[in-house]
Design a protein around this motif. Structure first.
Motif, PDB file in Angstrom:
ATOM      1  N   GLN A  41       0.993  -1.436  -0.100  1.00 70.77           N
ATOM      2  CA  GLN A  41      -0.168   0.290  -0.137  1.00 70.77           C
ATOM      3  C   GLN A  41       1.001   1.078  -0.019  1.00 70.77           C
ATOM      4  N   SER A  42       1.025   2.169  -0.694  1.00 74.53           N
ATOM      5  CA  SER A  42       1.594   3.733  -1.093  1.00 74.53           C
ATOM      6  C   SER A  42       1.213   4.219  -0.096  1.00 74.53           C
ATOM      7  N   ALA A  43       1.701   5.266   0.081  1.00 76.18           N
ATOM      8  CA  ALA A  43       1.616   6.723   1.367  1.00 76.18           C
ATOM      9  C   ALA A  43      -0.086   7.347   0.963  1.00 76.18           C
ATOM     10  N   ASP A  44      -0.133   6.813  -0.407  1.00 78.27           N
ATOM     11  CA  ASP A  44      -1.342   7.971  -0.893  1.00 78.27           C
ATOM     12  C   ASP A  44      -2.671   7.141  -0.721  1.00 78.27           C
ATOM     13  N   GLY A  45      -2.676   5.328  -0.124  1.00 71.60           N
ATOM     14  CA  GLY A  45      -3.221   4.036  -0.021  1.00 71.60           C
ATOM     15  C   GLY A  45      -4.168   3.704  -0.917  1.00 71.60           C
ATOM     16  N   ASP A  46      -3.201   3.273  -2.050  1.00 71.99           N
ATOM     17  CA  ASP A  46      -3.812   3.338  -3.319  1.00 71.99           C
ATOM     18  C   ASP A  46      -2.450   1.880  -3.124  1.00 71.99           C
ATOM     19  N   ILE A  47      -3.713   0.580  -3.434  1.00 65.01           N
ATOM     20  CA  ILE A  47      -2.805  -1.029  -3.349  1.00 65.01           C
ATOM     21  C   ILE A  47      -2.815  -1.600  -4.661  1.00 65.01           C
ATOM     22  N   PHE A  48      -1.116  -2.419  -4.616  1.00 60.93           N
ATOM     23  CA  PHE A  48      -0.585  -2.550  -5.833  1.00 60.93           C
ATOM     24  C   PHE A  48      -0.538  -4.209  -5.397  1.00 60.93           C
ATOM     25  N   LEU A  49      -0.267  -4.957  -6.845  1.00 60.48           N
ATOM     26  CA  LEU A  49       1.102  -5.517  -6.658  1.00 60.48           C
ATOM     27  C   LEU A  49       1.766  -5.581  -6.990  1.00 60.48           C
ATOM     28  N   LYS A  50       3.147  -5.788  -6.821  1.00 52.56           N
ATOM     29  CA  LYS A  50       4.389  -5.080  -6.618  1.00 52.56           C
ATOM     30  C   LYS A  50       5.170  -6.669  -7.837  1.00 52.56           C
ATOM     31  N   ALA A  51       5.933  -5.615  -9.267  1.00 52.92           N
ATOM     32  CA  ALA A  51       6.500  -7.261 -10.042  1.00 52.92           C
ATOM     33  C   ALA A  51       7.411  -6.422 -10.710  1.00 52.92           C
ATOM     34  N   ARG A  52       8.385  -7.048 -11.227  1.00 58.42           N
ATOM     35  CA  ARG A  52       9.762  -7.216 -11.957  1.00 58.42           C
ATOM     36  C   ARG A  52      10.097  -7.576 -12.763  1.00 58.42           C
ATOM     37  N   VAL A  53      10.727  -6.702 -13.978  1.00 56.46           N
ATOM     38  CA  VAL A  53      10.807  -7.533 -15.230  1.00 56.46           C
ATOM     39  C   VAL A  53      12.132  -7.026 -15.560  1.00 56.46           C
ATOM     40  N   THR A  54      12.836  -8.187 -16.170  1.00 60.10           N
ATOM     41  CA  THR A  54      14.062  -7.842 -16.538  1.00 60.10           C
ATOM     42  C   THR A  54      14.013  -6.900 -18.611  1.00 60.10           C
ATOM     43  N   ALA A  55      12.761  -6.920 -19.221  1.00 60.05           N
ATOM     44  CA  ALA A  55      12.688  -6.572 -19.887  1.00 60.05           C
ATOM     45  C   ALA A  55      12.274  -4.695 -19.633  1.00 60.05           C
ATOM     46  N   VAL A  56      13.464  -3.923 -21.334  1.00 61.76           N
ATOM     47  CA  VAL A  56      13.445  -2.850 -20.946  1.00 61.76           C
ATOM     48  C   VAL A  56      12.080  -2.026 -20.986  1.00 61.76           C
ATOM     49  N   PRO A  57      11.912  -0.728 -20.671  1.00 63.35           N
ATOM     50  CA  PRO A  57      10.170   0.207 -21.120  1.00 63.35           C
ATOM     51  C   PRO A  57      10.459   0.649 -22.576  1.00 63.35           C
ATOM     52  N   GLU A  58      10.386  -0.131 -23.591  1.00 60.78           N
ATOM     53  CA  GLU A  58      10.563   0.225 -24.903  1.00 60.78           C
ATOM     54  C   GLU A  58       9.722  -0.533 -25.470  1.00 60.78           C
ATOM     55  N   ASP A  59       8.957  -0.103 -26.680  1.00 58.55           N
ATOM     56  CA  ASP A  59       8.289  -0.720 -27.459  1.00 58.55           C
ATOM     57  C   ASP A  59       7.267  -1.494 -27.129  1.00 58.55           C
ATOM     58  N   GLY A  60       6.617  -1.871 -25.527  1.00 56.05           N
ATOM     59  CA  GLY A  60       6.378  -2.592 -24.824  1.00 56.05           C
ATOM     60  C   GLY A  60       6.284  -3.339 -24.631  1.00 56.05           C
ATOM     61  N   LYS A  61       8.058  -3.466 -24.206  1.00 57.80           N
ATOM     62  CA  LYS A  61       8.412  -5.355 -24.367  1.00 57.80           C
ATOM     63  C   LYS A  61       8.128  -5.158 -22.316  1.00 57.80           C
ATOM     64  N   ALA A  62       8.583  -4.574 -22.153  1.00 61.37           N
ATOM     65  CA  ALA A  62       8.241  -4.479 -20.501  1.00 61.37           C
ATOM     66  C   ALA A  62       7.041  -4.891 -20.019  1.00 61.37           C
ATOM     67  N   ASN A  63       5.643  -4.417 -20.328  1.00 63.23           N
ATOM     68  CA  ASN A  63       3.982  -5.064 -20.871  1.00 63.23           C
ATOM     69  C   ASN A  63       3.900  -6.025 -21.110  1.00 63.23           C
ATOM     70  N   LYS A  64       4.775  -6.757 -22.072  1.00 63.86           N
ATOM     71  CA  LYS A  64       4.698  -8.316 -22.895  1.00 63.86           C
ATOM     72  C   LYS A  64       5.209  -8.912 -21.744  1.00 63.86           C
ATOM     73  N   ALA A  65       6.531  -8.845 -20.750  1.00 62.52           N
ATOM     74  CA  ALA A  65       7.626  -9.197 -20.172  1.00 62.52           C
ATOM     75  C   ALA A  65       6.272  -8.993 -19.379  1.00 62.52           C
TER      76      ALA A  65
END
Length: 115
Positions: A41-65
């Motif tokens: 939960q962030s300081a502003d109250g938003d709740i989220f799942l933390k995920a990480r990928v090795t892909a770079v954030p270019e051309d949708g690569k990180a989203n696909k990963a």
């Protein structure tokens, strides 16, 4: 469900609908490895799942990963996961098609194992 934040319980980053679940994710691209780090939960109250990928954030690569990571972790087809919002932001909302009860039990197991 008890919401005992001090004990680390019951922070849920998803919402169930009739035929799908919406999952809020904060994605970290360019990570050293792919993985899910649990819910937060962030300081502003938003709740989220933390995920990480090795892909770079270019051309949708990180989203696909991210979709590939979640599909494998939840044992659902990649085609059942789509973006509701946030394709170009770190915080994303995903729609996961399927039986909500089944998806929620898989998400709970994923979040619990990541703690």
């Amino acid at each position: 469900m008890d919401d005992d934040r001090a004990g680390g319980a019951a922070i849920i980053p998803y919402s169930a609908f009739a035929d799908h679940v919406r999952l809020t994710v904060r994605l970290t691209p360019n990570a050293s490895r792919d993985g899910v780090d649990g819910a937060e939960q962030s300081a502003d109250g938003d709740i989220f799942l933390k995920a990480r990928v090795t892909a770079v954030p270019e051309d949708g690569k990180a989203n696909k990963a991210l979709i590939q990571l979640l599909a494998k972790a939840l044992r659902v087809p990649k085609s059942s996961i789509s973006f509701v919002s946030g394709e170009t932001a770190r915080k994303k909302i995903l729609r996961i098609e399927g039986e909500p009860e089944d998806l929620i039990s898989k998400l709970e197991a994923l979040i619990t194992s990541a703690r």
